[in-house]
Design a protein around this motif. Structure first.
Motif, PDB file in Angstrom:
ATOM      1  N   SER A  66       1.342  -2.120  20.525  1.00  0.00           N
ATOM      2  CA  SER A  66       1.823  -1.778  21.853  1.00  0.00           C
ATOM      3  C   SER A  66       3.240  -1.213  21.844  1.00  0.00           C
ATOM      4  O   SER A  66       4.112  -1.686  21.112  1.00  0.00           O
ATOM      5  N   MET A  67       3.476  -0.236  22.711  1.00  0.00           N
ATOM      6  CA  MET A  67       4.826   0.281  22.896  1.00  0.00           C
ATOM      7  C   MET A  67       5.732  -0.739  23.581  1.00  0.00           C
ATOM      8  O   MET A  67       6.946  -0.579  23.604  1.00  0.00           O
ATOM      9  N   ASP A  68       5.141  -1.795  24.107  1.00  0.00           N
ATOM     10  CA  ASP A  68       5.934  -2.832  24.761  1.00  0.00           C
ATOM     11  C   ASP A  68       6.895  -3.523  23.803  1.00  0.00           C
ATOM     12  O   ASP A  68       7.881  -4.129  24.246  1.00  0.00           O
ATOM     13  N   ILE A  69       6.630  -3.450  22.499  1.00  0.00           N
ATOM     14  CA  ILE A  69       7.535  -4.124  21.567  1.00  0.00           C
ATOM     15  C   ILE A  69       8.948  -3.554  21.640  1.00  0.00           C
ATOM     16  O   ILE A  69       9.913  -4.246  21.347  1.00  0.00           O
ATOM     17  N   PHE A  70       9.075  -2.312  22.097  1.00  0.00           N
ATOM     18  CA  PHE A  70      10.386  -1.677  22.171  1.00  0.00           C
ATOM     19  C   PHE A  70      11.243  -2.244  23.307  1.00  0.00           C
ATOM     20  O   PHE A  70      12.410  -1.888  23.436  1.00  0.00           O
ATOM     21  N   GLN A  71      10.680  -3.135  24.113  1.00  0.00           N
ATOM     22  CA  GLN A  71      11.446  -3.775  25.182  1.00  0.00           C
ATOM     23  C   GLN A  71      12.239  -4.978  24.673  1.00  0.00           C
ATOM     24  O   GLN A  71      13.050  -5.541  25.408  1.00  0.00           O
ATOM     25  N   TYR A  72      12.001  -5.386  23.431  1.00  0.00           N
ATOM     26  CA  TYR A  72      12.566  -6.634  22.936  1.00  0.00           C
ATOM     27  C   TYR A  72      13.449  -6.404  21.710  1.00  0.00           C
ATOM     28  O   TYR A  72      13.032  -5.740  20.764  1.00  0.00           O
ATOM     29  N   PRO A  73      14.649  -6.978  21.698  1.00  0.00           N
ATOM     30  CA  PRO A  73      15.518  -6.837  20.526  1.00  0.00           C
ATOM     31  C   PRO A  73      15.011  -7.626  19.326  1.00  0.00           C
ATOM     32  O   PRO A  73      15.356  -7.326  18.188  1.00  0.00           O
ATOM     33  N   MET A  74      14.180  -8.640  19.599  1.00  0.00           N
ATOM     34  CA  MET A  74      13.666  -9.467  18.502  1.00  0.00           C
ATOM     35  C   MET A  74      12.244  -9.905  18.798  1.00  0.00           C
ATOM     36  O   MET A  74      11.924 -10.328  19.915  1.00  0.00           O
ATOM     37  N   LEU A  75      11.396  -9.807  17.775  1.00  0.00           N
ATOM     38  CA  LEU A  75      10.035 -10.328  17.828  1.00  0.00           C
ATOM     39  C   LEU A  75       9.936 -11.495  16.860  1.00  0.00           C
ATOM     40  O   LEU A  75      10.524 -11.466  15.775  1.00  0.00           O
ATOM     41  N   HIS A  76       9.177 -12.512  17.254  1.00  0.00           N
ATOM     42  CA  HIS A  76       8.949 -13.677  16.394  1.00  0.00           C
ATOM     43  C   HIS A  76       7.477 -13.713  16.012  1.00  0.00           C
ATOM     44  O   HIS A  76       6.593 -13.523  16.854  1.00  0.00           O
ATOM     45  N   MET A  77       7.230 -13.971  14.743  1.00  0.00           N
ATOM     46  CA  MET A  77       5.857 -13.959  14.219  1.00  0.00           C
ATOM     47  C   MET A  77       5.659 -15.183  13.333  1.00  0.00           C
ATOM     48  O   MET A  77       6.528 -15.529  12.533  1.00  0.00           O
ATOM     49  N   THR A  78       4.513 -15.841  13.475  1.00  0.00           N
ATOM     50  CA  THR A  78       4.240 -17.018  12.652  1.00  0.00           C
ATOM     51  C   THR A  78       2.743 -17.149  12.415  1.00  0.00           C
ATOM     52  O   THR A  78       1.956 -16.320  12.879  1.00  0.00           O
ATOM     53  N   GLY A  79       2.347 -18.178  11.694  1.00  0.00           N
ATOM     54  CA  GLY A  79       0.932 -18.403  11.431  1.00  0.00           C
ATOM     55  C   GLY A  79       0.710 -19.015  10.065  1.00  0.00           C
ATOM     56  O   GLY A  79       1.651 -19.240   9.293  1.00  0.00           O
ATOM     57  N   HIS A  80      -0.553 -19.304   9.779  1.00  0.00           N
ATOM     58  CA  HIS A  80      -0.937 -19.908   8.510  1.00  0.00           C
ATOM     59  C   HIS A  80      -1.771 -18.976   7.635  1.00  0.00           C
ATOM     60  O   HIS A  80      -1.780 -19.118   6.412  1.00  0.00           O
ATOM     61  N   GLY A  81      -2.528 -18.078   8.247  1.00  0.00           N
ATOM     62  CA  GLY A  81      -3.537 -17.353   7.500  1.00  0.00           C
ATOM     63  C   GLY A  81      -3.316 -15.866   7.363  1.00  0.00           C
ATOM     64  O   GLY A  81      -2.186 -15.391   7.229  1.00  0.00           O
ATOM     65  N   ASN A  82      -4.421 -15.134   7.440  1.00  0.00           N
ATOM     66  CA  ASN A  82      -4.430 -13.708   7.138  1.00  0.00           C
ATOM     67  C   ASN A  82      -3.667 -12.896   8.183  1.00  0.00           C
ATOM     68  O   ASN A  82      -3.657 -13.228   9.366  1.00  0.00           O
ATOM     69  N   VAL A  83      -3.027 -11.840   7.696  1.00  0.00           N
ATOM     70  CA  VAL A  83      -2.320 -10.887   8.544  1.00  0.00           C
ATOM     71  C   VAL A  83      -2.793  -9.490   8.163  1.00  0.00           C
ATOM     72  O   VAL A  83      -2.834  -9.153   6.974  1.00  0.00           O
TER      73      VAL A  83
END
Length: 214
Positions: A66-83
């Motif tokens: 999404s182009m919406d990511i450009f609205q945020y200075p920082m994104l946080h990502m987490t998880g245990h498995g496949n990416v």
């Protein structure tokens, strides 16, 4: 390559007038991107109370495509498995990071082999580099002279912070064998002692302060 620089620059210059915003990155591949649902809201509350940020207390969820990511200075990502990132998602993330954005990836356990491979699609010419204990991110607000703190034990390995850089700027942080997000969660989720949760929150505050100032 899409021209996205003006979008992010306009947003970044609006901090003085509007509340800051953070978002959780939703990704494909089957990994639990939605894990630790209370962690980021708790970190935001800690930062707003202790380091004079004005972050929206309810982080949004954005997809990698999404182009919406450009609205945020920082994104946080987490998880245990496949990416897994599609070519379009990888290009979108690359454009976002090169135009001023920042991605924090916190390994919730078992994520490293998948995210390492996925990042090769985002940056074929870059590799994760371990940050030294002297890096500014460990001293932005709170001092961590030994580098990334250990929050939860998994495999008996030392905590490590890895980064990807562009022209000397840290654009991506991958925290491994620390599990900061577990330390940010509501107290009853993991029953961590107060000093462990405080350590995790202070390191998280350092990350956010660093991102907002660089």
């Amino acid at each position: 390559m899409k021209k996205c620089i003006p979008i992010l620059l306009v947003f970044l210059t609006s901090f003085g007038m509007y509340a800051q915003e953070l978002a959780v990155l939703k990704y494909g591949g089957g990994g639990d991107w939605y894990s630790n649902p209370t962690s980021l809201p708790n970190l935001i509350a800690f930062c707003n109370a202790n380091i004079n940020t004005t972050i929206n207390p309810k982080p949004e969820v954005v997809e990698a495509s999404s182009m919406d990511i450009f609205q945020y200075p920082m994104l946080h990502m987490t998880g245990h498995g496949n990416v897994f990132f599609t070519d379009q998602e990888a290009e979108n993330l690359r454009n976002y990071l090169l135009s001023g954005g920042f991605l924090h990836i916190d390994d919730n356990y078992g994520m490293k082999p998948y995210i390492t491979e996925a990042l090769k699609k985002v940056f074929p010419d870059k590799t994760l580099i371990e940050l030294p204990k002297t890096h500014d991110i460990f001293n932005t607000v709170y001092s961590f002279p030994n580098g990334l703190p250990k929050i939860h034990e998994h495999d008996g390995k030392r905590p490590q912070a890895f980064g990807i850089f562009e022209k000397g700027r840290l654009i991506l942080l991958f925290t491994f064998e620390s599990d900061l997000g577990d330390g940010w969660e509501d107290e009853m989720v993991h029953n961590d002692p107060p000093e462990v949760r405080e350590k995790a929150l202070k390191m998280g505050a350092n990350i956010i302060k660093y991102v907002f100032e660089h």
